[in-house]
Motif scaffolding. Structure first.
Motif, PDB file in Angstrom:
ATOM      1  N   TYR A 180     -65.667  47.439  68.914  1.00 16.36           N
ATOM      2  CA  TYR A 180     -65.224  46.422  67.957  1.00 16.36           C
ATOM      3  C   TYR A 180     -66.427  45.766  67.284  1.00 16.36           C
ATOM      4  CZ  TYR A 180     -60.688  46.898  70.250  1.00 16.36           C
ATOM      5  OH  TYR A 180     -59.505  47.402  70.745  1.00 16.36           O
ATOM      6  N   VAL A 181     -67.474  45.536  68.074  1.00 11.31           N
ATOM      7  CA  VAL A 181     -68.704  44.967  67.517  1.00 11.31           C
ATOM      8  C   VAL A 181     -69.320  45.926  66.501  1.00 11.31           C
ATOM      9  CG1 VAL A 181     -71.037  44.150  68.058  1.00 11.31           C
ATOM     10  CG2 VAL A 181     -69.129  43.654  69.620  1.00 11.31           C
ATOM     11  N   GLU A 182     -69.359  47.205  66.865  1.00  9.74           N
ATOM     12  CA  GLU A 182     -69.913  48.215  65.970  1.00  9.74           C
ATOM     13  C   GLU A 182     -69.113  48.296  64.670  1.00  9.74           C
ATOM     14  OE1 GLU A 182     -72.528  51.165  64.684  1.00  9.74           O
ATOM     15  OE2 GLU A 182     -72.660  49.806  66.394  1.00  9.74           O
ATOM     16  N   ALA A 183     -67.791  48.230  64.784  1.00  5.68           N
ATOM     17  CA  ALA A 183     -66.934  48.280  63.595  1.00  5.68           C
ATOM     18  C   ALA A 183     -67.215  47.098  62.672  1.00  5.68           C
ATOM     19  CB  ALA A 183     -65.469  48.288  64.012  1.00  5.68           C
ATOM     20  N   LEU A 184     -67.404  45.908  63.252  1.00  8.59           N
ATOM     21  CA  LEU A 184     -67.707  44.725  62.446  1.00  8.59           C
ATOM     22  C   LEU A 184     -69.045  44.873  61.741  1.00  8.59           C
ATOM     23  CD1 LEU A 184     -67.060  41.846  61.538  1.00  8.59           C
ATOM     24  CD2 LEU A 184     -68.121  41.018  63.655  1.00  8.59           C
ATOM     25  N   LEU A 185     -70.048  45.391  62.461  1.00 10.58           N
ATOM     26  CA  LEU A 185     -71.369  45.591  61.848  1.00 10.58           C
ATOM     27  C   LEU A 185     -71.303  46.610  60.707  1.00 10.58           C
ATOM     28  CD1 LEU A 185     -73.602  45.653  65.060  1.00 10.58           C
ATOM     29  CD2 LEU A 185     -73.525  43.857  63.322  1.00 10.58           C
ATOM     30  N   VAL A 230     -76.859  49.358  68.065  1.00 11.31           N
ATOM     31  CA  VAL A 230     -75.731  49.343  68.995  1.00 11.31           C
ATOM     32  C   VAL A 230     -75.305  50.770  69.330  1.00 11.31           C
ATOM     33  CG1 VAL A 230     -73.295  48.727  69.248  1.00 11.31           C
ATOM     34  CG2 VAL A 230     -74.911  47.075  68.289  1.00 11.31           C
ATOM     35  N   ALA A 231     -75.300  51.641  68.323  1.00  8.79           N
ATOM     36  CA  ALA A 231     -74.891  53.034  68.538  1.00  8.79           C
ATOM     37  C   ALA A 231     -76.028  53.906  69.068  1.00  8.79           C
ATOM     38  CB  ALA A 231     -74.360  53.624  67.239  1.00  8.79           C
ATOM     39  N   ALA A 251     -67.735  55.731  67.167  1.00  9.98           N
ATOM     40  CA  ALA A 251     -67.491  56.643  68.296  1.00  9.98           C
ATOM     41  C   ALA A 251     -68.699  56.700  69.229  1.00  9.98           C
ATOM     42  CB  ALA A 251     -67.154  58.037  67.774  1.00  9.98           C
ATOM     43  N   GLN A 252     -69.895  56.755  68.651  1.00  5.74           N
ATOM     44  CA  GLN A 252     -71.106  56.825  69.469  1.00  5.74           C
ATOM     45  C   GLN A 252     -71.306  55.560  70.297  1.00  5.74           C
ATOM     46  OE1 GLN A 252     -73.802  59.473  69.620  1.00  5.74           O
ATOM     47  NE2 GLN A 252     -71.798  60.388  69.247  1.00  5.74           N
ATOM     48  N   SER A 253     -70.972  54.418  69.727  1.00  8.53           N
ATOM     49  CA  SER A 253     -71.176  53.158  70.446  1.00  8.53           C
ATOM     50  C   SER A 253     -70.302  53.072  71.693  1.00  8.53           C
ATOM     51  CB  SER A 253     -70.878  51.968  69.526  1.00  8.53           C
ATOM     52  OG  SER A 253     -69.498  51.917  69.192  1.00  8.53           O
TER      53      SER A 253
END
Length: 301
Positions: free
Chosen positions: A40-45, A119-120, A173-175
Motif C-alpha cells: 500500500y505504501v509502494e502504491a501511494l509512492l 521500498v521495492a 509486486a516487488q515490494s
C-alpha cells in the motif's frame, strides 16, 4: 493559486494517476491473500510520482509552447470550443515562475520516485524515471521536439500505458515479493494507453489549425479531419482490452455492464468531437479512465 490550478490542467491528471490505481487494483486482486502492507505504501509512492510527473509535463508543455509562440491565441478562459488557457501565453506568469514550477514538480516527482525504488529495492528503475523526465521535457521542448514530428501518440501509449501501468504494477509486486503477471499487465497497459492516446487525439484535433500554422506536425495535421475516425478506434480497442481482462481472468458477468457503460461514454465523446464541443469531450474521456478503475475495483470486490 487559481492560475496554477488552470495551468495544471486538472482534467488531464487521470491519464497519469488512473494507470497506477489500476495497476494497484490488479496486483491486489491477483494476490489478495499474500499482499503485504508495504504494498500500500509502494502504491501511494507510485501514485504521487505519477501525479507530479504529469504536473511537470503539463507545466513544461506550457512553457515550451509559450516560448515558441504556439499558444499565442490560448489567452482566454477555456470554452466549449477552445482549449484551456495557457499560463505563459496569457501573461499570467513569467518564464521564470513557470520554470520554477517545473523544477518544484520535477524535484517532488524525483523524491517520490526514489522512495518508491527504495521500498521495492529496484534502483535500476531510476533509469526509467530519467527517461520519463526527458520524454516529458522534449515532447515540445528543445530544438527538435518529437511532439512536433507526429510522434505524440507513440509516446503517450508508451509512457502513459506501458511505463505507467506495468512499471507501477512491477514495483508494487516487488515490494510485497509477489509474482508479476506481465501478460495481464500488458493488456491493462493497452487499455490505459489507448485511453490516454484518445485524449491526445482530441487535443490535437482541437488545435489542428493552430499547430499547422506554427509548424507543429501532429497526426491530426498530417491526416486532416480524417484523423477523427481514429478516435473511436482507439477507444474501442481500449474497451476490448479491459473486456478481455475481465472476462478471461476475473468475472465474465462484469463484461456486459462495463461494455454498455463504456460504449455509452464512447458514443457521447465522439458526438461531442463531431460537434466540436472539445470541453465536453475532454470531460467524458477523462471520466472514462475513472470508470475503468471503478470496474477493476468491482472485480476485486
Amino acid at each position: 493559486m487559481r492560475k496554477w490550478l488552470l495551468g495544471a490542467r486538472l482534467r488531464t491528471l487521470p491519464a497519469g494517476i488512473c494507470p497506477v490505481i489500476g495497476a494497484f487494483l490488479l496486483d491486489l486482486g491477483l494476490n489478495c491473500k499474500t499482499f503485504m502492507p508495504i504494498g500500500y505504501v509502494e502504491a501511494l509512492l507510485c501514485l504521487l510520482t505519477a501525479l507530479f510527473m504529469q504536473l511537470f509535463a503539463n507545466f513544461a508543455n506550457d512553457y515550451s509552447d509559450g516560448v515558441r509562440g504556439t499558444d499565442e491565441k490560448r489567452t482566454e478562459p477555456e470554452g466549449n470550443n477552445r482549449g484551456p488557457i495557457r499560463l505563459l501565453a496569457s501573461g499570467l506568469v513569467t518564464q521564470k515562475e513557470l520554470l520554477c514550477a517545473c523544477v518544484i514538480c520535477g524535484l517532488a516527482c524525483a523524491a517520490f520516485g526514489i522512495a518508491a525504488c527504495a521500498v521495492a529495492k529496484n534502483f535500476w528503475f531510476l533509469l526509467i524515471g530519467v527517461a520519463c523526465f526527458l520524454a516529458g521535457w522534449f515532447y515540445v521542448g528543445g530544438k527538435r521536439p518529437y511532439g512536433y514530428m507526429a510522434l505524440g501518440e507513440i509516446s503517450v501509449l508508451t509512457f502513459f500505458g506501458f511505463v505507467d501501468t506495468m512499471g507501477s504494477g512491477y514495483l508494487i509486486a516487488q515490494s510485497s515479493f509477489l509474482h508479476f503477471h506481465s501478460a495481464l499487465f500488458a493488456i491493462l497497459s493497452i487499455c490505459f494507453g489507448l485511453s490516454s492516446v484518445s485524449i491526445l487525439a482530441l487535443n490535437n484535433l482541437r488545435d489542428r489549425e493552430e499547430d499547422k500554422r506554427h509548424g507543429k506536425i501532429t497526426l491530426a495535421v498530417c491526416l486532416g479531419t480524417s484523423y477523427a475516425f481514429f478516435l473511436p478506434i482507439f477507444l474501442f480497442f481500449s474497451l476490448l482490452s479491459l473486456s478481455f481482462l475481465l472476462g478471461y481472468y476475473r468475472l465474465p458477468w462484469l463484461v456486459a455492464p462495463y461494455a454498455v457503460c463504456d460504449l455509452a461514454i464512447i458514443f457521447f465523446s465522439c458526438r461531442a468531437v463531431a460537434k466540436r464541443h472539445w470541453k465536453s469531450g475532454m470531460r467524458l474521456l477523462s471520466s472514462r479512465l475513472m470508470v475503468i478503475c471503478f470496474f477493476l475495483a468491482v472485480a476485486l470486490a
